[in-house]
Design a protein around this motif. Sequence first.
Motif, short mmCIF file in Angstrom:
data_model
loop_
_atom_site.label_atom_id
_atom_site.label_comp_id
_atom_site.label_asym_id
_atom_site.label_seq_id
_atom_site.Cartn_x
_atom_site.Cartn_y
_atom_site.Cartn_z
N TYR A 526 0.82 -1.22 0.00
CA TYR A 526 0.00 0.00 0.00
C TYR A 526 0.85 1.27 0.00
N ILE A 527 2.11 1.18 0.44
CA ILE A 527 2.97 2.36 0.45
C ILE A 527 3.18 2.83 -0.99
N PRO A 528 2.95 4.11 -1.29
CA PRO A 528 3.08 4.59 -2.68
C PRO A 528 4.49 4.36 -3.24
N GLN A 529 4.53 4.02 -4.53
CA GLN A 529 5.81 3.76 -5.19
C GLN A 529 6.71 4.99 -5.15
N GLU A 530 6.13 6.19 -5.26
CA GLU A 530 6.94 7.40 -5.24
C GLU A 530 7.64 7.57 -3.89
N ASP A 531 7.01 7.11 -2.83
CA ASP A 531 7.65 7.18 -1.50
C ASP A 531 8.73 6.12 -1.36
N LEU A 532 8.48 4.93 -1.93
CA LEU A 532 9.50 3.88 -1.90
C LEU A 532 10.79 4.36 -2.57
N GLU A 533 10.62 4.99 -3.71
CA GLU A 533 11.80 5.47 -4.45
C GLU A 533 12.52 6.56 -3.69
N ARG A 534 11.77 7.40 -2.98
CA ARG A 534 12.38 8.50 -2.21
C ARG A 534 13.33 7.95 -1.17
N TYR A 535 13.03 6.77 -0.59
CA TYR A 535 13.86 6.21 0.48
C TYR A 535 14.62 4.97 0.03
N ASN A 536 14.71 4.77 -1.30
CA ASN A 536 15.47 3.65 -1.86
C ASN A 536 15.02 2.31 -1.27
N VAL A 537 13.73 2.14 -1.19
CA VAL A 537 13.15 0.90 -0.68
C VAL A 537 12.46 0.18 -1.83
N VAL A 538 12.61 -1.15 -1.89
CA VAL A 538 11.92 -1.95 -2.90
C VAL A 538 10.94 -2.87 -2.19
N HIS A 539 10.00 -3.41 -2.95
CA HIS A 539 8.96 -4.26 -2.36
C HIS A 539 9.54 -5.39 -1.51
N GLU A 540 10.61 -5.98 -2.01
CA GLU A 540 11.17 -7.14 -1.33
C GLU A 540 11.69 -6.81 0.07
N ASP A 541 11.96 -5.54 0.33
CA ASP A 541 12.42 -5.15 1.68
C ASP A 541 11.36 -5.45 2.73
N PHE A 542 10.10 -5.53 2.31
CA PHE A 542 9.03 -5.80 3.27
C PHE A 542 8.92 -7.29 3.61
N SER A 543 9.73 -8.10 2.95
CA SER A 543 9.69 -9.55 3.22
C SER A 543 10.73 -9.96 4.26
N ARG A 544 11.59 -9.03 4.64
CA ARG A 544 12.68 -9.36 5.57
C ARG A 544 12.14 -9.67 6.97
N ARG A 545 13.00 -10.21 7.79
CA ARG A 545 12.61 -10.49 9.18
C ARG A 545 12.62 -9.23 10.03
N GLU A 546 13.44 -8.26 9.63
CA GLU A 546 13.51 -7.00 10.36
C GLU A 546 13.47 -5.85 9.36
N ALA A 547 12.95 -4.73 9.83
CA ALA A 547 12.88 -3.55 8.97
C ALA A 547 14.28 -2.96 8.80
N THR A 548 14.62 -2.63 7.57
CA THR A 548 15.90 -1.98 7.31
C THR A 548 15.81 -0.51 7.74
N LEU A 549 16.97 0.15 7.76
CA LEU A 549 16.99 1.57 8.10
C LEU A 549 16.13 2.37 7.13
N GLY A 550 16.23 2.03 5.84
CA GLY A 550 15.43 2.73 4.84
C GLY A 550 13.94 2.54 5.06
N VAL A 551 13.53 1.32 5.39
CA VAL A 551 12.12 1.04 5.65
C VAL A 551 11.64 1.83 6.87
N ARG A 552 12.46 1.89 7.90
CA ARG A 552 12.06 2.63 9.10
C ARG A 552 11.88 4.11 8.79
N GLU A 553 12.78 4.66 8.00
CA GLU A 553 12.65 6.07 7.64
C GLU A 553 11.42 6.29 6.76
#
Length: 655
Positions: A526-553
Amino acid sequence: MLRPNELALAANVPPPGCSIDAAQKYTRWLATHHYENFNVVSWLLPKELHQHFYNVYAYCRWADDLGDEIPDGNRAVELLDWWERELNACYEDKPSHAVFITLRETVLAQDIPKQPFADLLKAFRQDQFVKRYENWDAVIDYCVYSANPVGRLVLYLCGYRDAERQHLSDCTCTALQLANFWQDVSRDLEKGRIYIPLDIAASHEVSEADIVAKHFTDAYARLMKELIARTRVLFNEGLPLAKLVDTRLSIDLEMFSRGGLAVLDAIESSGYNTLQHRPSITKTKQAGLLGRLLLAHAATKLNRNRVPTGVGAKYATPPAPKSKVADKPSSPAASTSSALTISASYDSCLQIAKAAHSNFYYAFFLLPKSRRDGIVALYAFMRLIDDVADEGEDVAVKQKGLARWRAALDAAVTGSPLPPTATPQGAAEVLPALVDTMNRYKMPARYLHDLISGAEMDLTVRDYPTFDRLREYCYRVAGTVGLTCTHVFGFTDQRALDLAEKLGLAFQLTNIIRDVHDDYALGRVYIPQEDLERYNVVHEDFSRREATLGVRELLRFEADRAWQNYKEGAELLGLISPESRGTLWLLTHTYSALLARIESLDFAVFGERVRLSRAEKMLFIAQARFGRVTEENILEKCDRDRRRSGGTRGRRRAS
């Protein structure tokens, strides 16, 4: 009369002859800062009585400390005599001490006799020289002066003066005092006191010397068992008092009784060893006690107000939360048979809401029945729409099911017949109440069509390129909920509808942040693609066991967006009917508390689901029902350094 630094609570007391405002400020401070097992004044008490309770508490607190915190017994008696002289001056309209300056106002307003105040001083004087009690009757006689006056003062404060209520209050207060005695054996020994009746101890082969030596044995455990059993009898004898007073007071009274019983339970759970350990009740336990009482009172109210049942029994198994509260049939011109159909429909809606086991089910009862039934009708409709979108794997079947609901809604609104084969399951039971609610509260049908469109989006849309596109989705699945509920809540200023949309958006963003990991597992981002790109996050980052620094930001950015909508939408509280504000406050406070909890965990939402405990939710319900609800306290703190825990367990949609 007091010497410098002789009594700790005197440090902040205003000088003799101070103003009434200064005196009241002091008693309020004292009542809210001194240690007690349970709050002196809770939201449950009528607000107009709060200051009176503070004033009476301050008198009792001072008297207790004069008797308990002064090491020299003779000096303590001297000070207690001084306190009684101040009491006499208060009743002669010559108060000097700050406590008595404000207590005078209470005495006059509530017509309280002097005797209960004086009886307390007798008990505190007795404490200076009587350190042992030979038998049960002697202990009970002490409680007549040390505990029972407090209960009678509470009754006077609330306007009750009859002998029956005073007797029940005496039983409860004596039981509370005894529970404290059995809890505080080790503490009282430090002061040289033993309140355990020595003859009962001897009957269990426990001597005074054994108690002083803190010699714990099976015999001492048996002694405690007997004392606890006797105390439970008194608690049970006093419990009917809660049913003989105003509802707001009854919950508080029952809370004290249940709290005392919980102390006895804690003693039993600890193995009865109160010689070396002091069993206590945690804040969570207190919250749980309050929560269960609120649920019991809400259920009692429900059973009193229920309309005849009959339809909807097959809906005894729906899941998760959705909307808010509801109303009852409205068309005076309707025929008897039509009115009965609508009444049965409202009852079916209530059964669906009840079976869903939503945490907000009991929050429905914060509304008057007319509005409550309307919210329940909305809840039931939204619940059934959600079920169509969530159940099964075949997208085409789900789309067909939602289309049937759309047609059924139109037919019900226009009064057009619909073939039974085209009627979705549950529509015949729910739609009469829903349409009645729509007519009563002038609710546009397009809101509900938009909600169905939101459910349809979830079937095919897997991600959102821009925030504008996400905002459209949030409006459909959450903004529509806010709009329909606001119609039921009642409003006159059209700005209310814009604010309702903002709160709906804030609620939905909160759910999206919390569920980002789980949603990805379901194939949705649901997170907008434009926001993902702003923080260098890709969909697969949401599959990890822990949130990355980029995901947290990234999630912090979305949280800031949600907070902005919370803050703007909070103004809605002042624009709806006063009788509806408790429910809106509860919903908004709970969702904002969930977001605050997520922030406090630094957006660690990839593991265990972030949620509030049941006890915390019940406390929010209590505050919404009995506390002061304002725009200033509607939101949980979002300051990074001062967040408190909270939240609500919701589904994907904010309804």
